[in-house]
Design a protein around this motif. Sequence first.
Motif, PDB file in Angstrom:
ATOM      1  N   SER A   1       0.811  -1.217   0.000  1.00 46.91           N
ATOM      2  CA  SER A   1       0.000   0.000   0.000  1.00 46.91           C
ATOM      3  C   SER A   1       0.840   1.261   0.000  1.00 46.91           C
ATOM      4  O   SER A   1       0.380   2.320  -0.431  1.00 46.91           O
ATOM      5  CB  SER A   1      -0.924   0.004   1.227  1.00 46.91           C
ATOM      6  N   ALA A   2       2.064   1.166   0.522  1.00 48.10           N
ATOM      7  CA  ALA A   2       2.899   2.362   0.646  1.00 48.10           C
ATOM      8  C   ALA A   2       4.364   1.956   0.595  1.00 48.10           C
ATOM      9  O   ALA A   2       4.735   0.860   1.022  1.00 48.10           O
ATOM     10  CB  ALA A   2       2.598   3.098   1.947  1.00 48.10           C
ATOM     11  N   LEU A   3       5.195   2.874   0.080  1.00 38.69           N
ATOM     12  CA  LEU A   3       6.633   2.650  -0.016  1.00 38.69           C
ATOM     13  C   LEU A   3       7.349   3.894   0.487  1.00 38.69           C
ATOM     14  O   LEU A   3       7.291   4.951  -0.135  1.00 38.69           O
ATOM     15  CB  LEU A   3       7.031   2.349  -1.466  1.00 38.69           C
ATOM     16  N   ASP A   4       8.016   3.761   1.630  1.00 42.11           N
ATOM     17  CA  ASP A   4       8.722   4.891   2.230  1.00 42.11           C
ATOM     18  C   ASP A   4      10.013   5.182   1.483  1.00 42.11           C
ATOM     19  O   ASP A   4      10.588   4.318   0.812  1.00 42.11           O
ATOM     20  CB  ASP A   4       9.061   4.593   3.693  1.00 42.11           C
ATOM     21  N   ARG A   5      10.519   6.422   1.671  1.00 42.55           N
ATOM     22  CA  ARG A   5      11.775   6.812   1.031  1.00 42.55           C
ATOM     23  C   ARG A   5      12.965   6.023   1.584  1.00 42.55           C
ATOM     24  O   ARG A   5      14.012   5.971   0.947  1.00 42.55           O
ATOM     25  CB  ARG A   5      12.017   8.313   1.229  1.00 42.55           C
TER      26      ARG A   5
ATOM     27  N   GLY B   1      12.871   2.848   1.959  1.00 41.48           N
ATOM     28  CA  GLY B   1      12.789   1.512   1.382  1.00 41.48           C
ATOM     29  C   GLY B   1      11.870   0.559   2.100  1.00 41.48           C
ATOM     30  O   GLY B   1      11.757  -0.607   1.709  1.00 41.48           O
ATOM     31  N   ASP B   2      11.174   1.015   3.139  1.00 38.94           N
ATOM     32  CA  ASP B   2      10.228   0.147   3.841  1.00 38.94           C
ATOM     33  C   ASP B   2       8.914   0.039   3.074  1.00 38.94           C
ATOM     34  O   ASP B   2       8.397   1.036   2.565  1.00 38.94           O
ATOM     35  CB  ASP B   2       9.944   0.685   5.249  1.00 38.94           C
ATOM     36  N   LEU B   3       8.387  -1.182   3.011  1.00 38.87           N
ATOM     37  CA  LEU B   3       7.062  -1.442   2.448  1.00 38.87           C
ATOM     38  C   LEU B   3       6.070  -1.447   3.600  1.00 38.87           C
ATOM     39  O   LEU B   3       6.281  -2.155   4.593  1.00 38.87           O
ATOM     40  CB  LEU B   3       7.026  -2.797   1.741  1.00 38.87           C
ATOM     41  N   ASN B   4       4.998  -0.678   3.475  1.00 35.49           N
ATOM     42  CA  ASN B   4       4.035  -0.546   4.567  1.00 35.49           C
ATOM     43  C   ASN B   4       2.620  -0.863   4.092  1.00 35.49           C
ATOM     44  O   ASN B   4       2.319  -0.751   2.898  1.00 35.49           O
ATOM     45  CB  ASN B   4       4.080   0.865   5.156  1.00 35.49           C
ATOM     46  N   ASP B   5       1.782  -1.239   5.041  1.00 35.67           N
ATOM     47  CA  ASP B   5       0.395  -1.577   4.718  1.00 35.67           C
ATOM     48  C   ASP B   5      -0.520  -1.112   5.838  1.00 35.67           C
ATOM     49  O   ASP B   5      -0.068  -0.592   6.857  1.00 35.67           O
ATOM     50  CB  ASP B   5       0.258  -3.082   4.469  1.00 35.67           C
TER      51      ASP B   5
ATOM     52  N   SER C   1       1.730 -11.584   4.404  1.00 39.85           N
ATOM     53  CA  SER C   1       2.730 -11.210   3.405  1.00 39.85           C
ATOM     54  C   SER C   1       4.142 -11.545   3.867  1.00 39.85           C
ATOM     55  O   SER C   1       4.996 -11.946   3.069  1.00 39.85           O
ATOM     56  CB  SER C   1       2.617  -9.715   3.082  1.00 39.85           C
ATOM     57  N   LYS C   2       4.420 -11.397   5.163  1.00 41.32           N
ATOM     58  CA  LYS C   2       5.732 -11.775   5.689  1.00 41.32           C
ATOM     59  C   LYS C   2       5.977 -13.268   5.479  1.00 41.32           C
ATOM     60  O   LYS C   2       7.090 -13.692   5.109  1.00 41.32           O
ATOM     61  CB  LYS C   2       5.813 -11.422   7.174  1.00 41.32           C
ATOM     62  N   ALA C   3       4.948 -14.082   5.720  1.00 47.18           N
ATOM     63  CA  ALA C   3       5.077 -15.520   5.510  1.00 47.18           C
ATOM     64  C   ALA C   3       5.315 -15.833   4.036  1.00 47.18           C
ATOM     65  O   ALA C   3       6.120 -16.715   3.697  1.00 47.18           O
ATOM     66  CB  ALA C   3       3.824 -16.237   6.016  1.00 47.18           C
TER      67      ALA C   3
ATOM     68  N   ARG D   1       4.512  -1.991   9.064  1.00 51.63           N
ATOM     69  CA  ARG D   1       5.672  -2.324   8.235  1.00 51.63           C
ATOM     70  C   ARG D   1       5.597  -3.771   7.778  1.00 51.63           C
ATOM     71  O   ARG D   1       5.442  -4.689   8.578  1.00 51.63           O
ATOM     72  CB  ARG D   1       6.973  -2.085   9.000  1.00 51.63           C
ATOM     73  N   LEU D   2       5.739  -3.973   6.475  1.00 57.08           N
ATOM     74  CA  LEU D   2       5.664  -5.298   5.877  1.00 57.08           C
ATOM     75  C   LEU D   2       7.052  -5.891   5.675  1.00 57.08           C
ATOM     76  O   LEU D   2       7.331  -7.027   6.046  1.00 57.08           O
ATOM     77  CB  LEU D   2       4.922  -5.199   4.541  1.00 57.08           C
TER      78      LEU D   2
END
Length: 257
Positions: free
Chosen positions: A173-177, A179-183, A192-194, A218-219
């Motif tokens: 849903s989101a991508l931080d500057r 590099g973290d993928l967030n939802d 998703s982690k699994a 955070r994903l």
Amino acid sequence: MALSFRQTEILDLARSDGRVVVEDLAQRFEVTLQTIRRDLTELADAGHLDRVHGGAVPRTGVTNLGYDQRRRMHEAAKTAIARACAAQIPNNCSIILNLGTTTEAVARELLQHSNITVVTNNMNVANILATNPGCEIMVAGGALRRSDGGLVGELTTQFFEQFKVDIAVIGSSALDRDGDLNDFDLAEVRVSKAIIRQARKTFLVCDHSKLGRSAPARLASLAEIDTIFIDQPLPEDLARKCADWGTRQCVVQAEEA
């Protein structure tokens, strides 16, 4: 706050496109960059937008956009991204496709693939690929999320832990500057982690509107992703991080769709 006609149109553009860019708006309305920045600041102060580098995005708080609205946004970009991703998925392999409108676009691009096994917690993906006789489909159990046809929960996580697939294709849903993928949904994040753990390679499919967007859970990090498929280049600082991590960036043009 009473909005001007220009601010009203800017807000409509942000809601339909997911993001507005200062330079593009200045050219569209034939005004200065300062004028657009002032408009965006006022819209942000009024609670309509969130300012991001170079522009603004709709303020969604901790609630994601509705499924139908997300499906219609950036359709050409999603198709181009999905086509590029599917081109790097060979026949005779196993794949996980998780939740998201872009992963559903990938499913449509896999309709001509043969001898593939797709494991998914996305009912829409399963229905799309049901028309491909060369695709074996494994659907996860779990709690059905009626808003988007997703299956989530502990049963879903346990289901994916039974597999080891060649490629996982995930959305975010989101991508931080950084590099973290967030939802937005912790239950979906756990699933998703699994999925990432159970895949030999992981592909991320996301359009440019996810850059700078805010989501609370955070994903993963792009450091855990093999390839990101996106319709605009990543910011230079993030692209350098990806190079250090060995994460490949595949940039496609929406017109290719």
